[in-house]
Design a protein around this motif. Structure first.
Motif, mmCIF file in Angstrom:
data_model
loop_
_atom_site.group_PDB
_atom_site.id
_atom_site.type_symbol
_atom_site.label_atom_id
_atom_site.label_comp_id
_atom_site.label_asym_id
_atom_site.label_seq_id
_atom_site.Cartn_x
_atom_site.Cartn_y
_atom_site.Cartn_z
ATOM 1 N N LEU A 198 -31.961 -51.856 47.556
ATOM 2 C CA LEU A 198 -33.495 -51.663 47.847
ATOM 3 C C LEU A 198 -33.873 -52.780 48.673
ATOM 4 O O LEU A 198 -34.780 -52.561 49.573
ATOM 5 C CB LEU A 198 -34.161 -51.522 46.581
ATOM 6 N N ARG B 221 -35.995 -52.555 52.236
ATOM 7 C CA ARG B 221 -37.201 -52.850 52.484
ATOM 8 C C ARG B 221 -37.778 -53.956 53.499
ATOM 9 O O ARG B 221 -38.689 -54.094 54.000
ATOM 10 C CB ARG B 221 -37.850 -53.414 51.202
ATOM 11 N N ARG C 6 -44.639 -37.266 47.896
ATOM 12 C CA ARG C 6 -44.898 -36.949 46.581
ATOM 13 C C ARG C 6 -44.272 -35.398 46.632
ATOM 14 O O ARG C 6 -43.423 -34.853 45.688
ATOM 15 C CB ARG C 6 -46.529 -36.656 46.254
ATOM 16 N N SER C 7 -44.561 -34.790 48.023
ATOM 17 C CA SER C 7 -43.817 -33.223 47.746
ATOM 18 C C SER C 7 -42.503 -33.156 47.751
ATOM 19 O O SER C 7 -41.710 -32.315 47.143
ATOM 20 C CB SER C 7 -44.538 -32.559 48.912
ATOM 21 N N ALA D 183 -41.008 -34.286 44.403
ATOM 22 C CA ALA D 183 -41.216 -33.333 43.416
ATOM 23 C C ALA D 183 -40.328 -32.257 43.522
ATOM 24 O O ALA D 183 -39.573 -31.583 42.972
ATOM 25 C CB ALA D 183 -42.587 -32.665 43.573
ATOM 26 N N HIS E 252 -36.737 -33.443 42.775
ATOM 27 C CA HIS E 252 -36.464 -33.749 41.046
ATOM 28 C C HIS E 252 -36.682 -32.442 40.515
ATOM 29 O O HIS E 252 -35.882 -32.098 39.265
ATOM 30 C CB HIS E 252 -37.548 -34.822 40.602
ATOM 31 N N ASN E 253 -37.293 -31.366 41.102
ATOM 32 C CA ASN E 253 -37.161 -30.232 40.340
ATOM 33 C C ASN E 253 -36.095 -29.342 40.431
ATOM 34 O O ASN E 253 -35.877 -28.739 39.691
ATOM 35 C CB ASN E 253 -38.658 -29.379 40.675
ATOM 36 N N LEU F 240 -30.985 -34.815 37.264
ATOM 37 C CA LEU F 240 -30.945 -36.406 37.577
ATOM 38 C C LEU F 240 -29.630 -36.776 37.870
ATOM 39 O O LEU F 240 -29.550 -37.665 38.760
ATOM 40 C CB LEU F 240 -31.499 -36.805 36.038
ATOM 41 N N LEU F 241 -28.675 -36.311 37.247
ATOM 42 C CA LEU F 241 -27.226 -37.027 37.228
ATOM 43 C C LEU F 241 -26.472 -36.257 38.492
ATOM 44 O O LEU F 241 -25.249 -36.610 38.799
ATOM 45 C CB LEU F 241 -26.419 -36.895 35.852
ATOM 46 N N ASN G 139 -40.095 -46.363 45.687
ATOM 47 C CA ASN G 139 -40.578 -47.591 45.738
ATOM 48 C C ASN G 139 -42.086 -47.601 45.854
ATOM 49 O O ASN G 139 -42.642 -48.486 45.282
ATOM 50 C CB ASN G 139 -40.034 -48.452 46.752
ATOM 51 N N SER H 264 -44.930 -27.714 37.240
ATOM 52 C CA SER H 264 -44.045 -28.014 38.146
ATOM 53 C C SER H 264 -43.235 -26.859 38.975
ATOM 54 O O SER H 264 -43.044 -26.945 40.195
ATOM 55 C CB SER H 264 -42.843 -28.874 37.828
ATOM 56 N N GLY I 284 -48.323 -27.889 42.482
ATOM 57 C CA GLY I 284 -46.730 -28.101 41.759
ATOM 58 C C GLY I 284 -46.136 -29.259 42.305
ATOM 59 O O GLY I 284 -45.381 -30.040 41.425
ATOM 60 N N THR I 285 -46.875 -29.987 43.304
ATOM 61 C CA THR I 285 -46.088 -31.153 43.735
ATOM 62 C C THR I 285 -46.534 -32.400 42.782
ATOM 63 O O THR I 285 -46.011 -33.666 42.877
ATOM 64 C CB THR I 285 -46.320 -31.816 45.286
ATOM 65 N N TRP I 286 -47.600 -32.306 42.017
ATOM 66 C CA TRP I 286 -48.021 -33.336 41.337
ATOM 67 C C TRP I 286 -47.375 -33.279 40.040
ATOM 68 O O TRP I 286 -47.539 -34.508 39.183
ATOM 69 C CB TRP I 286 -49.464 -32.975 40.900
ATOM 70 N N PHE I 287 -46.682 -32.519 39.713
ATOM 71 C CA PHE I 287 -45.806 -32.483 38.372
ATOM 72 C C PHE I 287 -44.268 -32.368 38.727
ATOM 73 O O PHE I 287 -44.003 -31.858 39.626
ATOM 74 C CB PHE I 287 -46.306 -31.039 37.481
ATOM 75 N N GLU I 288 -43.526 -33.216 37.777
ATOM 76 C CA GLU I 288 -42.178 -33.180 37.989
ATOM 77 C C GLU I 288 -41.314 -32.603 36.847
ATOM 78 O O GLU I 288 -41.871 -33.061 35.812
ATOM 79 C CB GLU I 288 -41.503 -34.537 38.484
ATOM 80 N N HIS I 289 -40.459 -31.892 36.733
ATOM 81 C CA HIS I 289 -39.540 -31.666 35.804
ATOM 82 C C HIS I 289 -38.860 -32.713 35.239
ATOM 83 O O HIS I 289 -38.323 -33.596 35.987
ATOM 84 C CB HIS I 289 -38.575 -30.538 36.267
ATOM 85 N N ASP J 172 -35.990 -34.169 32.890
ATOM 86 C CA ASP J 172 -34.821 -33.775 32.135
ATOM 87 C C ASP J 172 -34.583 -34.175 30.800
ATOM 88 O O ASP J 172 -33.892 -33.791 30.068
ATOM 89 C CB ASP J 172 -33.420 -34.407 33.045
ATOM 90 N N PHE J 173 -35.440 -35.400 30.511
ATOM 91 C CA PHE J 173 -35.075 -36.079 29.330
ATOM 92 C C PHE J 173 -36.627 -36.166 28.438
ATOM 93 O O PHE J 173 -37.353 -36.587 29.213
ATOM 94 C CB PHE J 173 -34.403 -37.361 29.248
ATOM 95 N N THR K 43 -31.492 -42.766 31.904
ATOM 96 C CA THR K 43 -32.096 -41.780 32.978
ATOM 97 C C THR K 43 -32.636 -42.680 34.075
ATOM 98 O O THR K 43 -33.457 -42.206 34.820
ATOM 99 C CB THR K 43 -33.611 -41.349 31.929
ATOM 100 N N GLY K 44 -31.923 -43.841 34.153
ATOM 101 C CA GLY K 44 -32.691 -44.566 35.572
ATOM 102 C C GLY K 44 -32.475 -45.820 35.111
ATOM 103 O O GLY K 44 -31.558 -46.278 34.184
ATOM 104 N N PHE K 45 -33.038 -46.778 35.914
ATOM 105 C CA PHE K 45 -33.079 -48.118 35.521
ATOM 106 C C PHE K 45 -34.363 -48.728 35.782
ATOM 107 O O PHE K 45 -35.380 -48.221 36.216
ATOM 108 C CB PHE K 45 -31.860 -48.819 36.794
ATOM 109 N N ARG L 154 -36.820 -50.389 37.626
ATOM 110 C CA ARG L 154 -36.911 -50.515 39.014
ATOM 111 C C ARG L 154 -37.720 -51.885 39.300
ATOM 112 O O ARG L 154 -38.617 -52.425 38.507
ATOM 113 C CB ARG L 154 -38.019 -49.406 39.276
ATOM 114 N N GLU M 120 -39.696 -53.045 41.444
ATOM 115 C CA GLU M 120 -41.176 -52.971 41.947
ATOM 116 C C GLU M 120 -42.113 -52.341 40.868
ATOM 117 O O GLU M 120 -42.969 -52.040 41.199
ATOM 118 C CB GLU M 120 -41.073 -52.306 43.352
#
Lengths: 157, 504
Positions: free
Chosen positions: A31, A35, A104-105, A108, A111-112, A116-117, A155, B147, B154-159, B161-162, B399-401, B403, B405
């Motif tokens: 990262l 950057r 954002r879009s 979203a 991710h939707n 994740l994996l 980020n 979402s 819809g872009t304000w919300f995310e699915h 997984d956990f 579910t991630g690391f 971050r 920042e």
């Protein structure tokens, strides 16, 4: 500039957009490294249409299943949807006011649709998928490019 | 009028705290102005402010600031709407005994390091757990639904997984929620009146508050409406007496009285009776002694460096046999299919928490950080910290690391268990150290080249060295911050590179 030339191939377009060789940039990887790179002035002066970044994936699924669980077809689909609508959050233009909304879009949507994996970051660059692709797409390179855009987007959110 | 002001402020603060506990807004100061978090953070400004507010207005804290108190009021208000016949609360005599007992138990648990005891008694963290374990999964479900919407909403919300709930925390929160709701439905502010040590401590200050509720006996016709309306069951309409240990200055009695016999007045207009002044002083001294007990405890201790411990040398490979002999594997993480993902000898704590003793002492498990972690790596612990550290947030890189920042957890932590840190400090402060196990690495098991950990390390702490046909990672301990990017992206199962915590 070069980018306005329609004859330029896709690889060159990406390299131009990322401001350097895709391979070196992405292997340099992390990262922080991303950057620190400065945006190219030429790119900001000449807006590129992102349709050049369309990945010629035909969603045949020959590359799948990825032994490490990456949803290659799904990731490319997300990428292409954004690229076709000119909605990729280009990290080079992070200063622009549209970047936040695009981020954002894009995130979203990504991710939707992709678990994740199964996202692009989980590609380990083993190149097992490459010989299977009838379109001869350099799958790991494109996955890394996608991850780079995603990480930059995250980020800033 | 007074009552409307009180109710407006209370509802606003309650909504703010609930929404920030749901992760919708990040309003850190709502947690910081709570008494126990301010005590643990030794936030002198807030403590003085709360003391002044209580000394001036009485115990408004419990009816305006504390979300648990407001929740009980809301439940009581609903219950009176539903069943107006039973509208008089009574207070059992044992309630006077239980609060000091519980305060003593809480302080004893705090001193002895039985972390969950004070955490169980603090109303703010009780409320936090109720929201994060009960409401937050619901909110995640709603977010999942939202979402799916097309268009800009819809872009304000995310699915997700956990989900962040854990079994133990859910059970504890459910029991507490059931208790609070039931007792509030039947008896009003029971938790506040009979159990909560915070309210009891504040009541000693409110006994000598400048403004107090007083009766005008000449106007009173002893109708008993004020007593029926009193939600703290502290008012005796026959003797025109208010029990100062329970009154929260809610002003309900003032609005209930149509004779104008109850006022909110300056207490010291007339000279006080001779006996009472001394009693006030004694109670004040008692309070000061109690708070001094809190303040004298050794909070501050230094973080300990893992390298000094000698069981991980820089650049050497990880010898499992040696570690097996010396430590037990306390942390085991499984994925949804039941496969073992990671075994840790030591649990990973959130960033900037210092050592384990300090962290467990300060944290009251309100789970605000868990909700606000953008990658959802914080979870309530079960057995990781041992029995005394139940429910304290621990880190799982499933579910991630963490971050580089981000400092959301430190930003919201009201107790200072996660110390505020700048982002530049985040680049060098350790929360763990990466450890490589060559046996499960995909270079050994699948015979492929892999550079997932190197590529994702934000601090360039991993380099590749040739081993046999492939390159394998080598960790530079000095650079590694334990952010877990390598562990999260490691394709092997169980993970070939994982983070070991820093406790000693």
């Amino acid at each position: 500039m070069v980018l306005q030339d329609e004859k330029m191939n896709r690889r060159e377009a990406i390299e131009r957009l990322l401001g350097g060789s895709v391979a070196t940039l992405l292997i340099a990887g992390g990262l922080t490294a991303c950057r620190q790179r400065k945006s190219s002035d030429a790119l900001q002066a000449n807006p590129v249409t992102q349709a050049a970044l369309h990945i010629p994936c035909i969603a045949c699924g020959d590359c799948m299943p990825c032994p490490y669980g990456v949803d290659i077809v799904g990731c490319f689909d997300v990428w292409n949807d954004a690229a076709d609508n000119n909605e990729l959050p280009d990290p080079k233009k992070a200063a622009s006011p549209h970047y936040a909304a695009l981020t954002r879009s894009f995130l979203a949507d990504y991710h939707n649709r992709i678990p994740l994996l199964a996202r692009a970051g989980h590609c380990i660059n083993c190149h097992r998928c490459e010989p299977l692709c009838p379109q001869h797409i350099q799958i790991p390179v494109f996955l890394r490019q996608m991850e780079w855009v995603e990480q930059n987007a995250e980020n800033r959110t | 009028m007074l009552r409307t002001v009180r109710r407006t402020i209370a509802i606003v603060l309650w909504l703010l705290s609930t929404l920030s506990l749901l992760g919708i807004f990040r309003v850190a100061w709502v947690g910081r102005i709570q008494l126990v978090p301010a005590l643990l953070a030794i936030n002198v400004g807030i403590l003085v402010l709360l003391a002044i507010v209580t000394l001036v207005f009485g115990r408004v804290y419990c009816s305006v600031i504390c979300p648990m108190g407001i929740l009980q009021d809301l439940v009581g208000w609903l219950s009176r709407r539903v069943r107006p016949a039973a509208n008089r609360y009574s207070h059992p005599l044992w309630g006077h005994l239980t609060r000091p007992l519980i305060l003593i138990i809480g302080i004893w648990g705090f001193v002895e390091g039985i972390h969950w005891l004070p955490a169980l008694l603090d109303p703010w963290s009780e409320y936090g757990r109720m929201v994060t374990q009960g409401l937050y999964p619901l909110w995640l479900w709603v977010r999942d639904l939202l979402s799916g919407l097309n268009g800009p909403l819809g872009t304000w919300f995310e699915h997700e997984d956990f989900h962040t709930a854990s079994f133990q925390a859910s059970v504890i929160a459910a029991v507490v929620a059931l208790f609070v709701f039931l007792t509030a439905w039947i008896w009003g502010r029971t938790f506040c009146n009979s159990l909560c040590p915070v309210g009891w401590t504040l009541s000693w200050l409110s006994r000598c508050s400048l403004f107090t509720i007083s009766f005008d006996a000449s106007r009173c016709d002893y109708c008993g409406r004020c007593e029926a309306r009193c939600k703290a069951s502290c008012l005796d309409a026959r003797k025109l007496h208010i029990d100062p240990s329970r009154c929260v200055s809610c002003f309900d009695c003032i609005s209930a009285c149509d004779k104008g016999a109850i006022h909110y007045r300056f207490r010291y207009t007339r000279p006080a009776l001779s006996g009472k002044g001394q009693a006030h002083n004694e109670s004040r001294r008692q309070f000061l002694a109690t708070s001094a007990l809190f303040l004298q405890l050794p909070f501050v201790s230094r973080a300990q460096d893992i390298i000094e411990e000698g069981w991980i040398d820089e650049g050497t490979y990880y010898r499992t046999e040696q570690l097996d002999a010396e430590h037990e594997k306390r942390v085991k993480v499984y994925n949804r299919k039941g496969q073992l993902v990671v075994e840790r000898y030591k649990p990973v704590m959130p960033p900037s928490t210092g050592n384990i003793a300090r962290y467990l002492t300060r944290c009251t498990s309100c789970h605000l950080c868990i909700v606000h972690c953008p990658t959802h790596i914080l979870r309530p612990s079960t057995t990781e910290y041992g029995p005394e550290g139940l429910l304290v947030p621990t880190v799982n890189f499933t579910t991630g690391f963490c971050r580089p920042e981000c400092n959301a957890c430190a930003d919201v932590c009201p107790t200072g268990a996660i110390q505020t840190f700048s982002l530049s400090r985040k680049q060098r402060d350790k929360m763990g150290v990466a450890v490589f196990n060559s046996l499960t690495c995909v270079t050994a098991t699948d015979d492929v080249d892999c550079d997932a950990c190197v590529r994702h390390c934000p601090h360039q702490a991993i380099t590749m060295v040739v081993r046999g046909n492939h390159k394998v990672p080598k960790v530079t301990v000095n650079r590694c911050t334990g952010c877990g990017a390598c562990e999260f992206y490691c394709p092997a199962l169980p993970k070939a590179i994982h983070i070991e915590g820093l406790l000693s």
